[in-house]
Motif scaffolding. Structure first.
Motif, PDB file in Angstrom:
ATOM      1  N   SER A   1      15.742 -79.793  13.930  1.00 46.75           N
ATOM      2  CA  SER A   1      16.899 -80.310  13.208  1.00 46.75           C
ATOM      3  C   SER A   1      18.173 -79.586  13.615  1.00 46.75           C
ATOM      4  CB  SER A   1      16.673 -80.164  11.694  1.00 46.75           C
ATOM      5  OG  SER A   1      17.785 -80.629  10.973  1.00 46.75           O
ATOM      6  N   THR A   2      18.099 -78.254  13.733  1.00 51.34           N
ATOM      7  CA  THR A   2      19.274 -77.486  14.148  1.00 51.34           C
ATOM      8  C   THR A   2      19.683 -77.850  15.566  1.00 51.34           C
ATOM      9  OG1 THR A   2      18.691 -75.625  12.721  1.00 51.34           O
ATOM     10  CG2 THR A   2      20.186 -75.171  14.551  1.00 51.34           C
ATOM     11  N   ILE A   3      18.720 -77.957  16.457  1.00 58.33           N
ATOM     12  CA  ILE A   3      19.037 -78.300  17.847  1.00 58.33           C
ATOM     13  C   ILE A   3      19.665 -79.685  17.922  1.00 58.33           C
ATOM     14  CG2 ILE A   3      18.059 -78.757  20.135  1.00 58.33           C
ATOM     15  CD1 ILE A   3      15.965 -76.591  19.533  1.00 58.33           C
ATOM     16  N   ARG A   4      19.139 -80.638  17.143  1.00 59.22           N
ATOM     17  CA  ARG A   4      19.743 -81.974  17.126  1.00 59.22           C
ATOM     18  C   ARG A   4      21.190 -81.910  16.652  1.00 59.22           C
ATOM     19  NH1 ARG A   4      14.550 -83.747  15.234  1.00 59.22           N
ATOM     20  NH2 ARG A   4      15.229 -83.537  13.064  1.00 59.22           N
TER      21      ARG A   4
ATOM     22  N   LEU B   1      23.317 -80.510  19.401  1.00 54.92           N
ATOM     23  CA  LEU B   1      23.462 -81.514  20.457  1.00 54.92           C
ATOM     24  C   LEU B   1      24.489 -82.570  20.053  1.00 54.92           C
ATOM     25  CD1 LEU B   1      19.743 -82.009  21.543  1.00 54.92           C
ATOM     26  CD2 LEU B   1      21.616 -81.427  23.092  1.00 54.92           C
ATOM     27  N   ARG B   2      24.394 -83.050  18.814  1.00 54.07           N
ATOM     28  CA  ARG B   2      25.339 -84.056  18.342  1.00 54.07           C
ATOM     29  C   ARG B   2      26.758 -83.503  18.364  1.00 54.07           C
ATOM     30  NH1 ARG B   2      24.990 -88.599  15.375  1.00 54.07           N
ATOM     31  NH2 ARG B   2      22.763 -88.303  15.085  1.00 54.07           N
ATOM     32  N   ALA B   3      26.915 -82.266  17.905  1.00 55.71           N
ATOM     33  CA  ALA B   3      28.245 -81.659  17.845  1.00 55.71           C
ATOM     34  C   ALA B   3      28.823 -81.405  19.231  1.00 55.71           C
ATOM     35  CB  ALA B   3      28.184 -80.350  17.070  1.00 55.71           C
ATOM     36  N   ARG B   4      27.951 -81.277  20.227  1.00 61.19           N
ATOM     37  CA  ARG B   4      28.401 -81.004  21.597  1.00 61.19           C
ATOM     38  C   ARG B   4      28.204 -82.214  22.499  1.00 61.19           C
ATOM     39  NH1 ARG B   4      30.376 -77.738  18.862  1.00 61.19           N
ATOM     40  NH2 ARG B   4      30.307 -75.468  19.045  1.00 61.19           N
TER      41      ARG B   4
ATOM     42  N   TYR C   1      29.424 -71.793  14.481  1.00 61.41           N
ATOM     43  CA  TYR C   1      28.096 -71.380  14.040  1.00 61.41           C
ATOM     44  C   TYR C   1      27.429 -72.382  13.112  1.00 61.41           C
ATOM     45  CZ  TYR C   1      30.216 -67.081  15.769  1.00 61.41           C
ATOM     46  OH  TYR C   1      30.873 -66.156  16.543  1.00 61.41           O
ATOM     47  N   TYR C   2      28.213 -73.318  12.567  1.00 67.49           N
ATOM     48  CA  TYR C   2      27.658 -74.397  11.738  1.00 67.49           C
ATOM     49  C   TYR C   2      28.288 -75.731  12.158  1.00 67.49           C
ATOM     50  CZ  TYR C   2      26.011 -70.547   8.817  1.00 67.49           C
ATOM     51  OH  TYR C   2      25.387 -69.402   8.367  1.00 67.49           O
ATOM     52  N   PRO C   3      28.258 -76.037  13.454  1.00 68.82           N
ATOM     53  CA  PRO C   3      28.939 -77.257  13.910  1.00 68.82           C
ATOM     54  C   PRO C   3      28.203 -78.510  13.438  1.00 68.82           C
ATOM     55  CG  PRO C   3      27.602 -76.372  15.680  1.00 68.82           C
ATOM     56  CD  PRO C   3      27.539 -75.369  14.559  1.00 68.82           C
ATOM     57  N   GLY C   4      28.964 -79.580  13.315  1.00 71.20           N
ATOM     58  CA  GLY C   4      28.344 -80.867  13.008  1.00 71.20           C
ATOM     59  C   GLY C   4      27.897 -81.025  11.576  1.00 71.20           C
TER      60      GLY C   4
ATOM     61  N   ASN D   1      19.086 -75.846   3.635  1.00 74.85           N
ATOM     62  CA  ASN D   1      18.421 -76.658   2.623  1.00 74.85           C
ATOM     63  C   ASN D   1      18.570 -78.145   2.907  1.00 74.85           C
ATOM     64  OD1 ASN D   1      17.213 -74.780   0.772  1.00 74.85           O
ATOM     65  ND2 ASN D   1      19.278 -74.146   0.226  1.00 74.85           N
ATOM     66  N   SER D   2      18.911 -78.473   4.141  1.00 74.83           N
ATOM     67  CA  SER D   2      18.992 -79.868   4.534  1.00 74.83           C
ATOM     68  C   SER D   2      18.169 -80.076   5.796  1.00 74.83           C
ATOM     69  CB  SER D   2      20.447 -80.274   4.808  1.00 74.83           C
ATOM     70  OG  SER D   2      20.494 -81.592   5.314  1.00 74.83           O
ATOM     71  N   ALA D   3      17.318 -81.084   5.766  1.00 80.21           N
ATOM     72  CA  ALA D   3      16.501 -81.404   6.936  1.00 80.21           C
ATOM     73  C   ALA D   3      17.201 -82.423   7.832  1.00 80.21           C
ATOM     74  CB  ALA D   3      15.138 -81.957   6.490  1.00 80.21           C
ATOM     75  N   ASP D   4      18.410 -82.798   7.472  1.00 80.07           N
ATOM     76  CA  ASP D   4      19.147 -83.845   8.185  1.00 80.07           C
ATOM     77  C   ASP D   4      20.132 -83.218   9.155  1.00 80.07           C
ATOM     78  OD1 ASP D   4      20.463 -86.078   9.027  1.00 80.07           O
ATOM     79  OD2 ASP D   4      21.099 -86.735   7.037  1.00 80.07           O
ATOM     80  N   GLU D   5      20.030 -83.605  10.428  1.00 82.21           N
ATOM     81  CA  GLU D   5      20.944 -83.041  11.412  1.00 82.21           C
ATOM     82  C   GLU D   5      22.292 -83.765  11.423  1.00 82.21           C
ATOM     83  OE1 GLU D   5      19.113 -86.539  13.489  1.00 82.21           O
ATOM     84  OE2 GLU D   5      18.461 -85.000  12.079  1.00 82.21           O
ATOM     85  N   GLN D   6      22.397 -84.857  10.657  1.00 77.77           N
ATOM     86  CA  GLN D   6      23.650 -85.595  10.614  1.00 77.77           C
ATOM     87  C   GLN D   6      24.733 -84.765   9.915  1.00 77.77           C
ATOM     88  OE1 GLN D   6      24.114 -88.705  11.830  1.00 77.77           O
ATOM     89  NE2 GLN D   6      22.037 -89.331  12.286  1.00 77.77           N
ATOM     90  N   GLU D   7      25.958 -85.205  10.054  1.00 81.40           N
ATOM     91  CA  GLU D   7      27.063 -84.578   9.323  1.00 81.40           C
ATOM     92  C   GLU D   7      26.851 -84.867   7.840  1.00 81.40           C
ATOM     93  OE1 GLU D   7      30.493 -85.059  12.739  1.00 81.40           O
ATOM     94  OE2 GLU D   7      29.913 -86.789  11.536  1.00 81.40           O
ATOM     95  N   HIS D   8      26.494 -83.855   7.089  1.00 80.10           N
ATOM     96  CA  HIS D   8      25.968 -84.106   5.750  1.00 80.10           C
ATOM     97  C   HIS D   8      26.747 -83.412   4.638  1.00 80.10           C
ATOM     98  CE1 HIS D   8      23.884 -80.405   7.139  1.00 80.10           C
ATOM     99  NE2 HIS D   8      24.003 -80.029   5.876  1.00 80.10           N
ATOM    100  N   VAL D   9      27.979 -82.986   4.909  1.00 77.83           N
ATOM    101  CA  VAL D   9      28.761 -82.297   3.882  1.00 77.83           C
ATOM    102  C   VAL D   9      30.142 -82.947   3.757  1.00 77.83           C
ATOM    103  CG1 VAL D   9      29.811 -80.117   3.174  1.00 77.83           C
ATOM    104  CG2 VAL D   9      27.570 -80.116   4.306  1.00 77.83           C
ATOM    105  N   THR D  10      30.523 -83.242   2.522  1.00 77.76           N
ATOM    106  CA  THR D  10      31.883 -83.677   2.198  1.00 77.76           C
ATOM    107  C   THR D  10      32.580 -82.506   1.526  1.00 77.76           C
ATOM    108  OG1 THR D  10      31.308 -86.017   1.951  1.00 77.76           O
ATOM    109  CG2 THR D  10      33.268 -85.247   0.797  1.00 77.76           C
ATOM    110  N   TRP D  11      33.665 -82.049   2.121  1.00 74.95           N
ATOM    111  CA  TRP D  11      34.355 -80.851   1.655  1.00 74.95           C
ATOM    112  C   TRP D  11      35.614 -81.262   0.910  1.00 74.95           C
ATOM    113  CZ3 TRP D  11      35.891 -76.350   5.505  1.00 74.95           C
ATOM    114  CH2 TRP D  11      36.286 -75.221   4.758  1.00 74.95           C
TER     115      TRP D  11
END
Length: 274
Positions: free
Chosen positions: A47-50, A53-56, A177-180, A140-150
């Motif tokens: 999940s982290t690698i995905r 990859l998405r962020a880059r 360090y926390y891209p994507g 605490n998220s298994a989703d590699e998608q952009e999953h935070v609304t700030w």
């Protein structure tokens, strides 16, 4: 549907790989990072690698370089070992930044910041708490998608509220360090004086993150319409135009964060090194 409900990116990007192509890319990254996969198995999940990859832009070389840099930082900073009970001035700092117990209408986690509340902790401790929140959101998220609304509430903000040094370091940590993770960053009710600060602060952002920053004003109909699309207004705080008038429950929040520590293994790690 509003553009705020969609993941937006700057410029043209290569298309997303197919599931098989993506798995090949993950394996390529694992080969490139070598023994780091064993050293930081908990962090270097698929999940982290995905996510990297998405962020880059799906580049295995760029994702590998970013992951190696992040591993070096994590060796030194040890974010996975920070627990709720390690946070200085936590009862005060939690009111300045916290993870509420609701999601937005797309299922994304929400991060709320209120920088107008004057900090009691040192700059170093403020950064530590920010990293702690990011680590909780990431692990605490298994989703590699952009999953935070700030959501950032700037009502009552002054130049002295947010030192540029802390802003610069915080943005560096988010981007490198926390891209994507961040899908959108909503800056709410910024005062006129914020304009000069923003001209400097936005230079710390890369194009992708800069493109995700949106300015909203709760007294404007268009902004209110967007918020209606994004949130359950009964849950959203009144500071952002919602109808939730409940006071911040520190004890409940502390219990939730301790439970999140257990879920990501931070408490057990702390026990091992005590």
């Amino acid at each position: 549907m509003s553009f705020l409900l969609k993941t937006t990116t700057a410029g043209s990007e290569p298309p997303s790989p197919s599931p098989d192509e993506l798995q090949d890319k993950i394996m390529q990254v694992r080969e490139l990072v070598g023994s780091l996969s064993d050293e930081m198995a908990g962090f270097l999940s698929d999940s982290t690698i995905r996510r990297f990859l998405r962020a880059r832009n799906w580049s295995t070389q760029q994702a590998t370089r970013a992951l190696k840099e992040t591993v070096r930082w994590r060796r030194h900073y040890r974010p996975e070992r920070i627990r709720w009970d390690d946070i200085a001035e936590k009862e005060w700092e939690a009111r300045r930044a916290y993870i509420p117990d609701y999601l937005d209408n797309t299922g994304r986690r929400v991060l709320i910041s209120k920088p107008a509340i004057k900090a009691k902790a040192s700059g170093k401790e403020q950064i530590k708490y920010f990293v702690y929140i990011l680590e909780s959101l990431a692990m605490n998220s298994a989703d590699e998608q952009e999953h935070v609304t700030w959501l950032v509430d700037f009502r009552g903000w002054a130049i002295s509220s947010t030192p540029l040094s802390i802003t610069r370091e915080s943005m560096h940590i988010v981007q490198n360090y926390y891209p994507g993770m961040m899908a959108v960053a909503i800056l709410s009710n910024t005062p006129r004086i914020f304009e000069s600060f923003w001209k400097i602060a936005k230079q710390f952002l890369d194009a992708k993150l800069n493109h995700k920053v949106k300015f909203l004003y709760t007294d404007k109909p268009d902004s209110h319409k967007m918020l209606l699309e994004m949130f359950d207004m009964d849950k959203l705080e009144t500071a952002f135009g919602g109808r939730n008038t409940l006071a911040f429950d520190f004890d409940n929040y502390a219990d939730r964060m301790r439970a999140a520590d257990l879920a990501r293994g931070a408490s057990s790690l702390q026990t091992q090194i005590s």
